[in-house]
Design a protein around this motif. Structure first.
Motif, PDB file in Angstrom:
ATOM      1  N   LYS A   1      -5.935  15.224  -7.723  1.00  0.00           N
ATOM      2  CA  LYS A   1      -7.113  14.363  -7.867  1.00  0.00           C
ATOM      3  C   LYS A   1      -8.000  14.841  -9.023  1.00  0.00           C
ATOM      4  CE  LYS A   1      -6.026  11.584  -4.583  1.00  0.00           C
ATOM      5  NZ  LYS A   1      -5.535  10.214  -4.946  1.00  0.00           N
TER       6      LYS A   1
ATOM      7  N   ASP B   1      -7.322   7.915 -10.807  1.00  0.00           N
ATOM      8  CA  ASP B   1      -5.913   7.734 -10.446  1.00  0.00           C
ATOM      9  C   ASP B   1      -5.322   6.540 -11.188  1.00  0.00           C
ATOM     10  OD1 ASP B   1      -5.775   9.871  -8.711  1.00  0.00           O
ATOM     11  OD2 ASP B   1      -5.851   8.673  -6.881  1.00  0.00           O
TER      12      ASP B   1
ATOM     13  N   SER C   1      -6.066   0.147  -1.270  1.00  0.00           N
ATOM     14  CA  SER C   1      -6.777   0.507  -0.043  1.00  0.00           C
ATOM     15  C   SER C   1      -6.300  -0.378   1.095  1.00  0.00           C
ATOM     16  CB  SER C   1      -8.291   0.326  -0.229  1.00  0.00           C
ATOM     17  OG  SER C   1      -8.968   0.532   1.008  1.00  0.00           O
TER      18      SER C   1
ATOM     19  N   HIS D   1     -10.486   7.134  -7.395  1.00  0.00           N
ATOM     20  CA  HIS D   1      -9.784   5.854  -7.405  1.00  0.00           C
ATOM     21  C   HIS D   1      -9.622   5.371  -8.845  1.00  0.00           C
ATOM     22  CE1 HIS D   1     -10.336   5.879  -3.126  1.00  0.00           C
ATOM     23  NE2 HIS D   1     -11.653   5.898  -3.256  1.00  0.00           N
TER      24      HIS D   1
ATOM     25  N   GLY E   1     -12.354   1.425  -2.855  1.00  0.00           N
ATOM     26  CA  GLY E   1     -11.123   2.196  -3.035  1.00  0.00           C
ATOM     27  C   GLY E   1     -10.053   1.483  -3.839  1.00  0.00           C
TER      28      GLY E   1
ATOM     29  N   ASP F   1      -4.863   1.382  -7.859  1.00  0.00           N
ATOM     30  CA  ASP F   1      -5.101   2.265  -6.716  1.00  0.00           C
ATOM     31  C   ASP F   1      -5.507   1.369  -5.555  1.00  0.00           C
ATOM     32  OD1 ASP F   1      -5.065   4.944  -5.782  1.00  0.00           O
ATOM     33  OD2 ASP F   1      -7.250   4.907  -5.679  1.00  0.00           O
TER      34      ASP F   1
END
Length: 291
Positions: free
Chosen positions: A222, A253, A15, A250, A24, A13
């Motif tokens: 989510k 995921d 960012s 995060h 993130g 995941d």
């Protein structure tokens, strides 16, 4: 493809936020079979450069790794990334090199200098009401994988030319392109490279697709509790992870996406999406799982 082509499956995941280290960014990994996925370096705040190094140097053997980024920009709709500009790159690798070149002095693999270029800025929607005259209006230009494959699954893709709003993906994608540029030649990058018979392979993923495969609607993709995450893992044949109560999305995921990659990696349909031509593979790339 042989059912034992890959032995490990990872998902990242991503960012595009400013700064060096990011809450993130989450990296998850699982083995072939049905064992629970796990977070790599739990509690660690990854930098983008560290993720690149982990992929290139530290992944376990025969890993399929999915990065939650868009690896390129729309090209097919206009025959160019930046139509009207004579220096517009001709394919994704040239685009990555251009992002790297223009952003070489930007810290932490950010890419602000790229979109500050006067010709490139014309195609972007940026903060402060700055919308380039060639942005195109509406949600902006989409790649074929976004217009067809992602939309068909019920997703609501966002243009990589949009850098504004909570759902924007442009910043993450540009930083991701710098990572792809630095990974090029170290591992296979599908579909820009053909699928090799052995070795690591990196693909672009969209974690919402993994959630949909686990029975979640796109609008509720989510997973914010361990109970939700483990229900989704069970739906795709994975053992649960340990934990209870809340979990940040995060990590959830990444954990779900790693387990999902394990369930679909050996299905030839995912490597040969009907709408992906050779030209699209070379210029726009494709989201793995967007059939």
């Amino acid at each position: 493809m042989s059912p034992d082509r890959f032995r490990h499956f990872a998902a990242i995941d991503w960012s595009g936020a400013a700064g060096e280290r990011h809450a993130g960014i989450a990296v998850a990994l699982c083995r072939a079979g049905e064992s629970a996925p796990r977070i790599v370096r739990p509690g660690h705040r990854w930098s983008r450069a560290e993720v690149r190094d982990w992929i290139a140097e530290d992944m376990p053997p025969e890993t399929l790794v999915g990065l939650d980024i868009s690896g390129s920009l729309a090209f097919e709709d206009a025959g160019a990334y930046f139509p009207g500009w004579e220096a517009s790159p001709g394919d994704a690798r040239a685009l990555w090199a251009l992002v790297e070149d223009f952003s070489a002095t930007d810290p932490h693999l950010s890419a602000g200098s790229f979109v500050d270029h006067p010709e490139i800025a014309r195609h972007y929607r940026r903060h402060g009401g700055r919308e380039g005259d060639l942005f195109g209006g509406g949600i902006g230009r989409l790649r074929v994988t976004e217009r067809t494959g992602q939309t068909a699954l019920g997703c609501r893709p966002t243009s990589n030319f949009n850098l504004v709003g909570a759902s924007q993906v442009g910043k993450a994608s540009l930083t991701g392109m710098r990572v792809l540029h630095r990974l090029d030649g170290h591992i296979a990058l599908w579909p820009y490279d053909p699928l090799p018979e052995r070795g690591h392979v990196a693909v672009e993923i969209y974690t919402t697709i993994a959630a949909i495969a686990a029975g979640r609607p796109a609008s509720r993709s989510k997973l914010r509790t361990f109970a939700e995450l483990n229900a989704a893992l069970s739906a795709i044949g994975s053992k649960p992870v340990r934990g209870s109560g809340p979990i940040d999305d995060h990590r959830s995921d990444a954990l779900l996406a790693a387990a999902w990659l394990r369930t679909v990696a050996h299905d030839a349909r995912y490597w040969q999406p009907a709408a992906m031509t050779e030209g699209i593979a070379r210029t726009e790339g494709w989201t793995f799982g967007a059939l």
